[in-house]
Structures are given as C-alpha cells and as structure tokens.
Design a protein around this motif. Sequence first.
Motif, PDB file in Angstrom:
ATOM      1  N   UNK A   1      25.903  15.641   2.899  1.00 58.55           N
ATOM      2  CA  UNK A   1      26.530  15.301   1.617  1.00 58.55           C
ATOM      3  C   UNK A   1      26.619  16.509   0.695  1.00 58.55           C
ATOM      4  N   UNK A   2      25.795  17.531   0.961  1.00 56.09           N
ATOM      5  CA  UNK A   2      25.785  18.748   0.145  1.00 56.09           C
ATOM      6  C   UNK A   2      26.505  19.910   0.835  1.00 56.09           C
ATOM      7  N   UNK A   3      27.143  19.601   1.985  1.00 54.34           N
ATOM      8  CA  UNK A   3      27.854  20.627   2.769  1.00 54.34           C
ATOM      9  C   UNK A   3      26.909  21.707   3.298  1.00 54.34           C
ATOM     10  N   UNK A   4      25.763  21.271   3.798  1.00 52.34           N
ATOM     11  CA  UNK A   4      24.826  22.143   4.509  1.00 52.34           C
ATOM     12  C   UNK A   4      24.598  21.546   5.893  1.00 52.34           C
TER      13      UNK A   4
ATOM     14  N   UNK B   1      24.131  43.048   0.770  1.00 53.58           N
ATOM     15  CA  UNK B   1      24.991  44.190   1.089  1.00 53.58           C
ATOM     16  C   UNK B   1      25.951  43.862   2.239  1.00 53.58           C
ATOM     17  N   UNK B   2      25.616  42.832   3.018  1.00 54.00           N
ATOM     18  CA  UNK B   2      26.525  42.470   4.111  1.00 54.00           C
ATOM     19  C   UNK B   2      27.424  41.322   3.689  1.00 54.00           C
ATOM     20  N   UNK B   3      28.571  41.248   4.336  1.00 51.21           N
ATOM     21  CA  UNK B   3      29.531  40.184   4.041  1.00 51.21           C
ATOM     22  C   UNK B   3      29.034  38.863   4.650  1.00 51.21           C
ATOM     23  N   UNK B   4      29.342  37.763   3.952  1.00 55.17           N
ATOM     24  CA  UNK B   4      28.890  36.444   4.403  1.00 55.17           C
ATOM     25  C   UNK B   4      30.071  35.611   4.893  1.00 55.17           C
ATOM     26  N   UNK B   5      29.793  34.771   5.879  1.00 56.13           N
ATOM     27  CA  UNK B   5      30.794  33.834   6.379  1.00 56.13           C
ATOM     28  C   UNK B   5      30.476  32.434   5.837  1.00 56.13           C
ATOM     29  N   UNK B   6      31.399  31.529   6.059  1.00 63.99           N
ATOM     30  CA  UNK B   6      31.159  30.141   5.666  1.00 63.99           C
ATOM     31  C   UNK B   6      29.937  29.589   6.393  1.00 63.99           C
ATOM     32  N   UNK B   7      29.789  29.962   7.667  1.00 63.77           N
ATOM     33  CA  UNK B   7      28.638  29.495   8.460  1.00 63.77           C
ATOM     34  C   UNK B   7      27.338  29.962   7.825  1.00 63.77           C
ATOM     35  N   UNK B   8      27.314  31.197   7.343  1.00 65.78           N
ATOM     36  CA  UNK B   8      26.114  31.714   6.663  1.00 65.78           C
ATOM     37  C   UNK B   8      25.765  30.855   5.454  1.00 65.78           C
ATOM     38  N   UNK B   9      26.801  30.484   4.707  1.00 64.39           N
ATOM     39  CA  UNK B   9      26.593  29.774   3.441  1.00 64.39           C
ATOM     40  C   UNK B   9      26.136  28.333   3.624  1.00 64.39           C
ATOM     41  N   UNK B  10      26.479  27.728   4.752  1.00 64.00           N
ATOM     42  CA  UNK B  10      26.144  26.305   4.926  1.00 64.00           C
ATOM     43  C   UNK B  10      24.933  26.072   5.822  1.00 64.00           C
ATOM     44  N   UNK B  11      24.418  27.119   6.465  1.00 59.56           N
ATOM     45  CA  UNK B  11      23.378  26.919   7.482  1.00 59.56           C
ATOM     46  C   UNK B  11      21.967  27.167   6.942  1.00 59.56           C
TER      47      UNK B  11
ATOM     48  N   UNK C   1      16.769  26.648  -1.618  1.00 61.20           N
ATOM     49  CA  UNK C   1      16.360  27.748  -2.494  1.00 61.20           C
ATOM     50  C   UNK C   1      15.999  28.984  -1.671  1.00 61.20           C
ATOM     51  N   UNK C   2      15.233  28.765  -0.587  1.00 61.79           N
ATOM     52  CA  UNK C   2      14.847  29.895   0.258  1.00 61.79           C
ATOM     53  C   UNK C   2      16.063  30.497   0.969  1.00 61.79           C
ATOM     54  N   UNK C   3      16.991  29.631   1.381  1.00 64.98           N
ATOM     55  CA  UNK C   3      18.202  30.143   2.030  1.00 64.98           C
ATOM     56  C   UNK C   3      18.988  31.025   1.073  1.00 64.98           C
ATOM     57  N   UNK C   4      19.131  30.576  -0.177  1.00 65.53           N
ATOM     58  CA  UNK C   4      19.871  31.356  -1.163  1.00 65.53           C
ATOM     59  C   UNK C   4      19.213  32.712  -1.399  1.00 65.53           C
ATOM     60  N   UNK C   5      17.886  32.726  -1.486  1.00 65.26           N
ATOM     61  CA  UNK C   5      17.172  33.991  -1.700  1.00 65.26           C
ATOM     62  C   UNK C   5      17.248  34.895  -0.473  1.00 65.26           C
ATOM     63  N   UNK C   6      17.253  34.285   0.704  1.00 59.00           N
ATOM     64  CA  UNK C   6      17.397  35.071   1.929  1.00 59.00           C
ATOM     65  C   UNK C   6      18.768  35.758   1.968  1.00 59.00           C
ATOM     66  N   UNK C   7      19.799  35.004   1.621  1.00 59.07           N
ATOM     67  CA  UNK C   7      21.150  35.565   1.608  1.00 59.07           C
ATOM     68  C   UNK C   7      21.294  36.636   0.522  1.00 59.07           C
ATOM     69  N   UNK C   8      20.673  36.374  -0.620  1.00 59.22           N
ATOM     70  CA  UNK C   8      20.777  37.337  -1.727  1.00 59.22           C
ATOM     71  C   UNK C   8      20.076  38.647  -1.377  1.00 59.22           C
ATOM     72  N   UNK C   9      18.975  38.536  -0.656  1.00 58.74           N
ATOM     73  CA  UNK C   9      18.227  39.741  -0.272  1.00 58.74           C
ATOM     74  C   UNK C   9      19.035  40.634   0.658  1.00 58.74           C
ATOM     75  N   UNK C  10      19.974  40.006   1.387  1.00 60.10           N
ATOM     76  CA  UNK C  10      20.805  40.781   2.319  1.00 60.10           C
ATOM     77  C   UNK C  10      22.245  40.847   1.807  1.00 60.10           C
TER      78      UNK C  10
END
Length: 318
Positions: A235-238, A287-297, A276-285
């Motif tokens: 329901x949250x698109x994850x 410098x690299x480009x993100x895909x839709x899969x990265x954002x929802x997984x 929350x942890x996923x968002x911080x993990x993505x933010x820590x990295x």
Amino acid sequence: MDSTLAQERKGQTGELAAETPSDATQVDLEAEFRSSNVQEILDQLDHELVGLRPVKTRIREIAALLLVDRLRKQFDLTSETPTLHMCFTGNPGTGKTTVAIRMGEILKRLGYVREGHLVSVTRDDLVGQYIGHTAPKTREVIKKAMGGVLFIDEAYYLYKPENERDYGQESIEILLQVMENHREDLVVVLAGYKDKMDRFFLSNPGMRSRIAHHIDFPDYSAEELMAIAKLMLGSLNYRFSVDAERVFAEYIGLRMRLSHFANARSIRNALDRARLRQANRLFAARSRKLTKIDLITIEAEDILASRVFGETHSSGTA
C-alpha cells in the motif's frame, strides 16, 4: 345509515389490504442485498484485514439479521429495533477499530443509523476531574456520535471503585440511559482486553445486559503477520527483497516473544523503522544514481539493524 358506514369501512379495509403485502407476496432477498451495497463493505473488510475469520463471520451474520429485519418491515412485521451494542475483546493491533468503522458503514447502508461515522474515545474524553464536569463531557461526546458508532477503547477504565472521588460511574450511568433510549440511532462498542472487560461487566451488570454482541479478536499467527506486512508495504509502494522477506519472518518470530507485542500495530512500527533505515542507507550512498527498484526495496540489512535481533529476552521495543 348503518349500511353506508359498513360500506365505508369495507372500502377502507380494501384500501389497506391493497397497500399491505399479503402472506403470499414474495420479496427478493438477493436483490435487497445487492441494492444495499453491503457486499462492498464486506469485501473491503476482507481486503483490509488478514485472517479474523470468526470476526468476519459474525459481522456477516449481523448484516444478514438487519437485512432480513428490513424486509420484515415491508410486511408490517414490526418489532423492536435490534440491540446492536457490541463488545470487542482482544489484544492491541487485532483490527477492532477497523471493524468498528466498517460496522458503522454497514449500519448506515441498511438504514439503522443516519451517518455511520465512528467517534473513538477513551476515559479521558468522557470523565471529568471535578464535580459537574463529567456529565457535559459525556453528553458532548454522545452528541458527536449520534447517528453513528461510539467506540470506547479500554472501557473498563471508566470504572474505578478503589477511588471514592472518581466520576466514572456518572459517565457509565449516562451511557446506559442513552444506550437504552437511543439505540435506533447510536451503536456503542466497548473494547479492551478480555479479562478486564469480564471484570468490568461483573461490576456493571446493567452494561452487560445492553450488549448484544460479544466478539473476540484472536491474535494473528506469524504467517498472518507476514501477509499483513506485505499488504502494508504494498500500500506504500515498497517491497521486500528475497533476503529481506526471510529476515523479516525471523524478526516476527522473535518480536512475538517480547513484551508489549501489539500484533499488526507492532508490524507497522517495524516497517516504519525499516523504511527509515532504507532511506538513510540510500542517502549515505547518494553519490550513485538510484533506480526505481532501489527506492521501493527494503533490504535485509534494513531489518537486521533492529534491536530485536539482540534482545530476544528484553522487554524493550524493536
């Protein structure tokens, strides 16, 4: 003159007979059910809540009772408005509030309440702290709930016999009067732990006598909690990665052994922290480009960081 009066009476009787269905008249229960759109609410309840088969069965039974009662009125088979006040017992996070919301919608569609809205309250919303404060507070809540459902969570806290200066009994007396005199436009649902509600009813037999439906909400199994987690994420698109799903299943087993476990509510909190942890993990990295899969997984590491994996014997939260 007597003959004329008799003819008038005969004519009146004939008119009434034409208006009132005869014993042989047939009604279409299926058509009545479809026109009420109650099935839509029942389907929504199935979609929103995993499991809870006994609860859903009771809600369907109540809907059937009200539907048949509505058909009976077409034959002038009048009777008292069914008593619909309820008691929902079970642990936190088992869907009691959601079921109360859907029950209000069913009652509205079947014409038993005007609005079908839910007003959810606790003791603090009903009971005052000084003389003369409780009655207006309770009546104001009842006024807001009229035409719908009044949901009183942890209702047993209304009664505190150990405190001589407690005003909860005044609120109970007002509720009892309203539950009896306005049951055609207000349904009261008392909710809480089963053992505490049982003690509350022993101390307040008048309240027990006004409750027609006692519905127990069982705890969810580990498999049901996983299904709930997937529904919530979807329901949250994850979504879970394959490894994350396996780790979260392990998390559920561990979390269920800890204190203060609140079924679906605890699962929702765990997913919020994983996001929350996923968002911080993505933010820590970043410098690299993100895909839709990265954002929802949600990955396994987002769950493994939970303290639950190191606190299987602790009473702390995840």
